[in-house]
Design an enzyme around this catalytic site. Structure first.
Site, PDB file in Angstrom:
ATOM      1  N   SER A   1      43.668  38.780  -1.856  1.00  0.00           N
ATOM      2  CA  SER A   1      42.443  38.347  -2.602  1.00  0.00           C
ATOM      3  C   SER A   1      42.792  37.835  -3.941  1.00  0.00           C
ATOM      4  O   SER A   1      43.811  38.009  -4.730  1.00  0.00           O
ATOM      5  CB  SER A   1      41.573  39.703  -2.889  1.00  0.00           C
ATOM      6  OG  SER A   1      41.183  40.146  -1.728  1.00  0.00           O
TER       7      SER A   1
ATOM      8  N   GLN B   1      12.758 -14.339   6.489  1.00  0.00           N
ATOM      9  CA  GLN B   1      11.332 -15.146   6.287  1.00  0.00           C
ATOM     10  C   GLN B   1      11.442 -15.000   4.835  1.00  0.00           C
ATOM     11  O   GLN B   1      11.299 -13.760   4.240  1.00  0.00           O
ATOM     12  CB  GLN B   1      10.111 -14.176   6.699  1.00  0.00           C
ATOM     13  CG  GLN B   1       8.780 -14.868   6.523  1.00  0.00           C
ATOM     14  CD  GLN B   1       7.734 -13.877   6.693  1.00  0.00           C
ATOM     15  OE1 GLN B   1       7.872 -12.672   7.004  1.00  0.00           O
ATOM     16  NE2 GLN B   1       6.491 -14.629   6.910  1.00  0.00           N
TER      17      GLN B   1
ATOM     18  N   ASN C   1      44.634  34.529   7.130  1.00  0.00           N
ATOM     19  CA  ASN C   1      43.513  35.243   6.593  1.00  0.00           C
ATOM     20  C   ASN C   1      43.464  34.666   5.242  1.00  0.00           C
ATOM     21  O   ASN C   1      44.366  34.871   4.408  1.00  0.00           O
ATOM     22  CB  ASN C   1      43.811  36.753   6.376  1.00  0.00           C
ATOM     23  CG  ASN C   1      43.075  37.529   5.927  1.00  0.00           C
ATOM     24  OD1 ASN C   1      41.928  37.812   6.189  1.00  0.00           O
ATOM     25  ND2 ASN C   1      43.434  37.739   4.563  1.00  0.00           N
TER      26      ASN C   1
ATOM     27  N   THR D   1       1.850 -12.574   9.163  1.00  0.00           N
ATOM     28  CA  THR D   1       2.625 -12.166  10.432  1.00  0.00           C
ATOM     29  C   THR D   1       2.900 -13.380  11.336  1.00  0.00           C
ATOM     30  O   THR D   1       3.675 -13.270  12.098  1.00  0.00           O
ATOM     31  CB  THR D   1       1.686 -11.206  11.104  1.00  0.00           C
ATOM     32  OG1 THR D   1       0.468 -11.551  11.200  1.00  0.00           O
ATOM     33  CG2 THR D   1       1.790  -9.772  10.415  1.00  0.00           C
TER      34      THR D   1
ATOM     35  N   ASN E   1      42.485  21.936  -6.384  1.00  0.00           N
ATOM     36  CA  ASN E   1      42.983  20.888  -5.798  1.00  0.00           C
ATOM     37  C   ASN E   1      42.624  19.619  -6.658  1.00  0.00           C
ATOM     38  O   ASN E   1      43.280  18.496  -6.289  1.00  0.00           O
ATOM     39  CB  ASN E   1      41.955  20.659  -4.394  1.00  0.00           C
ATOM     40  CG  ASN E   1      40.847  20.479  -4.697  1.00  0.00           C
ATOM     41  OD1 ASN E   1      40.069  21.130  -5.733  1.00  0.00           O
ATOM     42  ND2 ASN E   1      39.971  19.567  -4.077  1.00  0.00           N
TER      43      ASN E   1
ATOM     44  N   ARG F   1       1.023  -1.386   0.128  1.00  0.00           N
ATOM     45  CA  ARG F   1       0.193   0.151  -0.094  1.00  0.00           C
ATOM     46  C   ARG F   1       0.821   1.198  -0.009  1.00  0.00           C
ATOM     47  O   ARG F   1       0.272   2.481  -0.104  1.00  0.00           O
ATOM     48  CB  ARG F   1      -0.855   0.053   1.192  1.00  0.00           C
ATOM     49  CG  ARG F   1      -2.095  -0.977   1.057  1.00  0.00           C
ATOM     50  CD  ARG F   1      -2.770  -1.311   2.433  1.00  0.00           C
ATOM     51  NE  ARG F   1      -1.833  -2.275   3.304  1.00  0.00           N
ATOM     52  CZ  ARG F   1      -2.001  -2.851   4.362  1.00  0.00           C
ATOM     53  NH1 ARG F   1      -3.355  -2.529   4.815  1.00  0.00           N
ATOM     54  NH2 ARG F   1      -1.385  -3.632   4.985  1.00  0.00           N
TER      55      ARG F   1
ATOM     56  N   LYS G   1      35.738  21.575   1.542  1.00  0.00           N
ATOM     57  CA  LYS G   1      35.512  20.162   1.567  1.00  0.00           C
ATOM     58  C   LYS G   1      36.701  19.663   2.101  1.00  0.00           C
ATOM     59  O   LYS G   1      37.841  20.261   1.736  1.00  0.00           O
ATOM     60  CB  LYS G   1      35.344  19.746   0.008  1.00  0.00           C
ATOM     61  CG  LYS G   1      35.115  18.223   0.133  1.00  0.00           C
ATOM     62  CD  LYS G   1      35.966  17.715  -1.284  1.00  0.00           C
ATOM     63  CE  LYS G   1      37.317  17.687  -1.141  1.00  0.00           C
ATOM     64  NZ  LYS G   1      37.779  16.968  -2.277  1.00  0.00           N
TER      65      LYS G   1
ATOM     66  N   ARG H   1      31.088  20.936   2.883  1.00  0.00           N
ATOM     67  CA  ARG H   1      31.064  19.421   2.585  1.00  0.00           C
ATOM     68  C   ARG H   1      31.672  18.395   3.304  1.00  0.00           C
ATOM     69  O   ARG H   1      32.448  19.213   4.378  1.00  0.00           O
ATOM     70  CB  ARG H   1      31.440  19.539   0.815  1.00  0.00           C
ATOM     71  CG  ARG H   1      30.314  20.186   0.087  1.00  0.00           C
ATOM     72  CD  ARG H   1      31.120  20.451  -1.310  1.00  0.00           C
ATOM     73  NE  ARG H   1      31.657  19.034  -1.636  1.00  0.00           N
ATOM     74  CZ  ARG H   1      32.609  19.033  -2.448  1.00  0.00           C
ATOM     75  NH1 ARG H   1      33.177  20.297  -3.158  1.00  0.00           N
ATOM     76  NH2 ARG H   1      33.210  18.004  -3.127  1.00  0.00           N
TER      77      ARG H   1
END
Ligand code: UD1
Ligand code: CA
Length: 534
Positions: free
Chosen positions: A444, A105, A416, A111, A425, A39, A390, A372
């Site tokens: 940066s 089973q 920093n 049952t 990577n 069901r 990650k 991640r």
């Protein structure tokens, strides 16, 4: 819950013999979990469908472990290996040994047949075999431990051979109905399955929850006598009630005060109902334990999650799997954590997605951060504004505040990480490590071509592509030297303007002389304007 009138006659009150942990001596548990669950309309075995992040079957297994310790057998069938794995994973102790015995089973013949498969596990008929069995359906996630203890207590005090848990529902359809005798005592005489019930029986609103306590001596001999001549051609466990009565044994019943507790999940609707109830209970548990939720109804906490005191959860926070959150944390809206460990006093701003990561005390994460698996954000470190990480360890007090990708990196203390830093990577074949020492300053737009090491205290100038290791305390700068050409831009604009004029002149000259009709003109947006006739 209340005992049915039929069983109130008993006066014997003997406490059930429990040990320190509440495990009941002589008791064994059988969980039936072999069915497909047609069901559900699913490819997945029903008992694997999660409620509050935990497979259905684990609710029954958890209850079994709490009341009977390691004397528990789970009958599996559909997707047996998966069900086995899920149970082993959830119950495996420090040695990986699950205290649960799995029985297969092979054919799902009902049952009663399911329970019969567990006989070899318990050394039935031998000394030391269980004196009683608690039998649970694998699809009743709302059942409470105290209800089971009450069922066991009533079984003892009533000196019953079989004791069943029942619920009175407004809509009893789909459930087995509890047929009671016409006598004054109104004792339970049998259970009739929905599909086998006649109109009169279908009108009965008292249903069988699928939770039974059965005497050891009686159970397996009764199971052998089952007859599958019914609407489903199955060996019904529920037939043992009728058999017990026929043999003059006592059958007791406990009626649930809150019928919702007996919900059996056969359909997706019932699964959704169970989810709502369990989620609500989990929230109430954490509210009671000192967690603040600004909008509880929108907070989703899996059954397996832990949240510390004075932590504040804003709307739409989702906490999944084995996540553990410390005290005094703030989790702002729409953040989702899966299998994460969060220390104390951590602030996670809006819209972060974190999996299998550790965030230590006082750290600050978000908004819009993606952690991640395999990330460690050390004490008081900061990760913010569109940073993806990650398998990276960000050292104590280090900062990666803007627009970065940090993968497979070991980053020291007080570092920093400038905006736009990328660890390169992956070369298309291998993943390589980036190691950054304590106190490094990355300007940066630094690109680190891994494998590469930047020594402690080094400075990387903005816009550098780091291809070679950088010694400690060095400056690395790797960019094309800048040249300023005076007036170059102005001259270019002037040239451009001249060129545009020339092109226009050429166009005008090549227009045919007889051409008088106005043509559609290009508008600012480049679209062709229709000529209006006004
Ligand atoms: C069962 C009861 C019904 C009760 C209802 C409560 C029977 C015959 N009927 O019906 O009286 O009202 O639970 O929710 O017991 N299973 C096996 N092997 C099998 C068949 C089933 O292990 O061959 C397992 C299922 O995986 C499930 C449990 O037994 O966990 C109950 O089976 P299900 O098919 O859901 O029974 P219901 O029709 O709900
Ligand atoms: Ca069921």
């Amino acid at each position: 819950m209340s005992r049915s009138r039929a069983t109130d006659v008993s006066t014997v009150k003997k406490p059930v013999n429990s040990d320190q942990q509440g495990k009941i001596a002589g008791l064994a548990v059988v969980v039936m979990a072999a069915g497909l669950g047609k069901r559900m309309c699913s490819k997945q075995a029903k008992v694997l469908h999660p409620v509050a992040g935990q497979a259905l079957v684990l609710y029954s297994v958890g209850l079994g472990l709490r009341v009977a310790g390691d004397r528990i057998a789970v009958v599996v069938g559909h997707q047996a290996d998966l069900v086995r794995q899920v149970i082993a994973h959830a119950t495996g102790g420090p040695n990986g040994g699950a205290p649960v015995t799995i029985v297969e089973q092979r054919e799902q013949l009902g049952t009663g047949h399911a329970v019969l498969q567990s006989r070899p596990v318990f050394g039935v008929g031998k000394r030391g075999a269980p004196s009683r069995y608690l039998i649970l359906n694998g699809d009743t996630p709302l059942l409470q431990e105290k209800t089971l203890r009450e069922l066991l207590r009533v079984h003892e005090t009533e000196r019953a051979t079989v004791t069943i848990l029942t619920a009175v529902l407004t809509d009893a359809s789909g459930y087995g109905r509890v047929v009671r005798a016409n006598s004054a005592e109104r004792g339970v005489s049998r259970i009739v399955e929905d599909r086998d019930a006649d109109a009169e029986e279908q009108a009965i609103r008292e249903v069988n929850v699928g939770t039974y306590v059965v005497d050891g001596e009686f159970l397996f001999s009764a199971l052998e006598k089952l007859d599958p001549s019914n609407a489903q051609g199955e060996y019904y466990l529920t037939e043992i009630i009728h058999l017990a009565v026929a043999q003059g044994h006592r059958v007791a019943a406990v009626v649930l005060d809150n019928p919702d507790e007996g919900l059996g999940v056969n359909t997706r609707r019932q699964l959704a109902d169970a989810e709502q109830v369990v989620r609500h209970q989990i929230r109430e548990r954490w509210l009671d334990a000192g967690v603040t939720m600004i909008d509880p109804a929108s907070v989703w906490i899996d059954a397996t999650v832990t949240v510390g005191k004075d932590t504040v959860l804003y709307p739409n926070v989702t906490l999944e799997g084995t996540t553990v959150i410390g005290e005094d944390c703030v989790l702002r809206s729409s953040t989702r954590l899966k299998d994460c460990t969060i220390g104390n006093g951590v602030e996670i701003l809006d819209h972060c997605v974190c999996a299998d990561s550790h965030i230590e005390d006082g750290a600050h994460v978000g908004p819009f951060v993606h952690l991640r698996p395999g990330v460690v954000v050390r004490k008081k470190a900061k990760v913010g504004n569109f940073v993806e990480m990650k398998k990276t360890d960000l050292g104590e007090g280090s900062k990666a505040n803007h627009l970065s990708y940090l993968g497979d990196a070991q980053i020291g203390k007080g570092v920093n990480i400038g905006a736009g830093t990328i660890t390169c990577n992956y070369d298309g074949v291998r993943k390589s490590q980036t190691v950054i020492g304590d106190g490094v300053f990355l300007g940066s737009d630094t690109q680190l071509i891994a494998p590469v090491t930047v020594g402690a205290g080094a400075i990387i100038a903005a816009g550098t592509t780091v291809t070679e290791d950088v010694p400690a305390d060095a400056l690395a700068i790797g960019r094309v030297p800048q040249v300023n050409r005076q007036g170059w831009a102005a001259r270019r604009r002037a040239l451009q303007a001249g060129a545009n004029r020339e092109t226009l002149n050429v166009k005008r000259e090549t227009k045919p002389a007889h051409h008088t009709e106005k043509q559609p003109q290009a508008s600012k947006g480049g679209q062709v304007k229709k000529h209006s006739r006004g």
